[in-house]
Design an enzyme around this catalytic site. Structure first.
Site, PDB file in Angstrom:
ATOM      1  N   LYS A 153      37.504  75.122  57.867  1.00 51.70           N
ATOM      2  CA  LYS A 153      36.393  75.394  56.951  1.00 51.70           C
ATOM      3  C   LYS A 153      36.658  74.737  55.589  1.00 51.70           C
ATOM      4  O   LYS A 153      37.770  74.831  55.045  1.00 51.70           O
ATOM      5  CB  LYS A 153      36.267  76.912  56.767  1.00 51.70           C
ATOM      6  CG  LYS A 153      35.336  77.371  55.634  1.00 51.70           C
ATOM      7  CD  LYS A 153      33.880  77.160  55.943  1.00 51.70           C
ATOM      8  CE  LYS A 153      32.972  77.603  54.780  1.00 51.70           C
ATOM      9  NZ  LYS A 153      31.576  77.111  54.962  1.00 51.70           N
ATOM     10  N   CYS A 172      28.545  69.557  50.098  1.00 50.05           N
ATOM     11  CA  CYS A 172      28.136  70.952  50.283  1.00 50.05           C
ATOM     12  C   CYS A 172      26.832  71.189  49.515  1.00 50.05           C
ATOM     13  O   CYS A 172      26.792  71.054  48.297  1.00 50.05           O
ATOM     14  CB  CYS A 172      29.197  71.923  49.783  1.00 50.05           C
ATOM     15  SG  CYS A 172      28.582  73.624  49.853  1.00 50.05           S
TER      16      CYS A 172
HETATM   17  C1  DHB Z   1      28.861  75.085  53.108  1.00 47.85           C
HETATM   18  C2  DHB Z   1      27.889  74.314  53.693  1.00 47.85           C
HETATM   19  C3  DHB Z   1      28.117  72.971  53.902  1.00 47.85           C
HETATM   20  O1  DHB Z   1      27.198  72.172  54.495  1.00 47.85           O
HETATM   21  C4  DHB Z   1      29.320  72.416  53.505  1.00 47.85           C
HETATM   22  O2  DHB Z   1      29.534  71.125  53.701  1.00 47.85           O
HETATM   23  C5  DHB Z   1      30.285  73.201  52.911  1.00 47.85           C
HETATM   24  C6  DHB Z   1      30.056  74.532  52.710  1.00 47.85           C
HETATM   25  C7  DHB Z   1      28.624  76.491  52.856  1.00 47.85           C
HETATM   26  O3  DHB Z   1      27.480  76.836  52.528  1.00 47.85           O
HETATM   27  O4  DHB Z   1      29.562  77.286  52.973  1.00 47.85           O
END
Ligand code: DHB
Length: 320
Positions: free
Chosen positions: A50, A139
């Site tokens: 993540k 993000c």
């Molecule tokens: C999140 C969403 C994304 O597309 C990303 O690249 C990183 C984080 C998020 O909302 O947590």
């Protein structure tokens, strides 16, 4: 899975041998150690953690992810998670005990500032791990923050600073682009940095709005319902971005992400130029059992077409 499948799908990513080209998309099944362990045990050929920030975060209020179930609409998802994550040190600790013999691990960093990214890059460098670094430039879900990948000056600066801080190869996760001039400009910036060894296309299509007809209400709570789109909606945009960067960045590997739920979709990403293919929405909905299913489907397409390895058709898209 037939016995032929592992042989057919075996490939390499930046000289690392892989059993197959499939992996998770960052954000899916990779936020906590139990999920990362499940991916290690799964049939995925590689995995990514993540996207993390320097400090842990709770993320946005719920509901913040909804599947668009494909019944009266295409299959897909909308999310505005807001970077909920356990903090960089947690993923670093996982990376220190990951079984790299099982499969490569990518660590995705999404610092809230350039300085935060550089602090994490420094720590990762000092840890001297076989993990691959990916900087997330895309993000879309932190209220008030725009995406680095849509600010070419900031992107150039990020790549310069990470290159000089890390001094090893790394990759970037890009948002989708929709204009030929933007493909050209983004690729030109990436090509200034030889340490940018791979490019992951695409993150979700940012700031879509999904609405429930009956209740006349947004499907997710954060940002008045605006969120990143995944699934069927994004496959053609993902293929365009994979192919645009494959053509423009011949020295870099491309990781395809967006709209993959079958062997057919994975085949198309590879044909467009992807070396690895990520699965997001469909992995979240189906679980890690999706990997052997998509592998079997991909291998069956290859057998039917007479291809004996994915390297034979990677990037071999024909045009009219
Ligand atoms: C999140 C969403 C994304 O597309 C990303 O690249 C990183 C984080 C998020 O909302 O947590």
């Amino acid at each position: 899975m037939s016995n032929l499948t592992p042989h057919l799908l075996a490939t390499q990513f930046l000289e690392l041998p892989l059993n197959n080209p499939l992996m998770n998309a960052s954000g899916v099944w990779c936020s906590v150690a139990s999920q990362l362990e499940a991916l290690t045990e799964s049939a995925a050929g590689a995995m990514v953690s993540k996207s993390c920030t320097l400090q842990p975060r709770d993320g946005n209020p719920e509901p913040r992810y909804r599947v668009l179930d494909g019944e009266n609409q295409p299959f897909g998802s909308i999310n505005s998670m807001g970077l909920p994550n356990e903090g960089f040190n947690y993923y670093l600790r996982y990376a220190q005990r990951h079984d790299y013999e099982a499969k490569p691990l990518f660590i995705s960093l999404s610092g809230l500032t350039l300085d935060d990214n550089l602090t994490m890059v420094d720590a990762l460098k000092d840890a001297v791990l076989p993990a691959l670094l990916e900087i997330n430039l895309s993000c879309p879900n932190v209220p008030g923050k725009s995406q680095t990948g849509y600010d070419f000056e900031a992107m150039d600066m990020m790549l310069a600073e990470v290159s000089s801080g890390y001094q090893r190869g790394f990759g970037v996760k890009l948002p989708p682009y929709f204009d030929m001039a933007h493909f050209d400009e983004a690729a030109e910036i990436l090509n200034r940095y030889p340490l940018v060894a791979f490019v992951t296309c695409i993150n979700s299509i940012g700031n879509a709005l999904a609405i429930d007809l009956d209740s006349e209400t947004t499907l997710i709570k954060p940002k008045d319902g605006f969120g990143g789109l995944g699934g069927d909606f994004v496959l053609p945009t993902a293929l365009a971005n994979v192919n645009a960067f494959y053509r423009r960045c011949p020295e870099k590997a491309i990781i395809g992400c967006g709209g993959v739920k079958s062997g057919r979709d994975a085949f198309l990403h590879i044909l467009a130029g992807a070396t690895l293919v990520q699965i997001g929405t469909s992995l979240l909905e189906e679980g890690p059992g999706i990997f052997p299913r998509v592998q079997t489907e991909l291998a069956a397409i290859m057998v039917k077409k007479g291809y004996q390895s994915v390297d034979e058709f990677r990037g071999k898209l024909k045009t009219l």
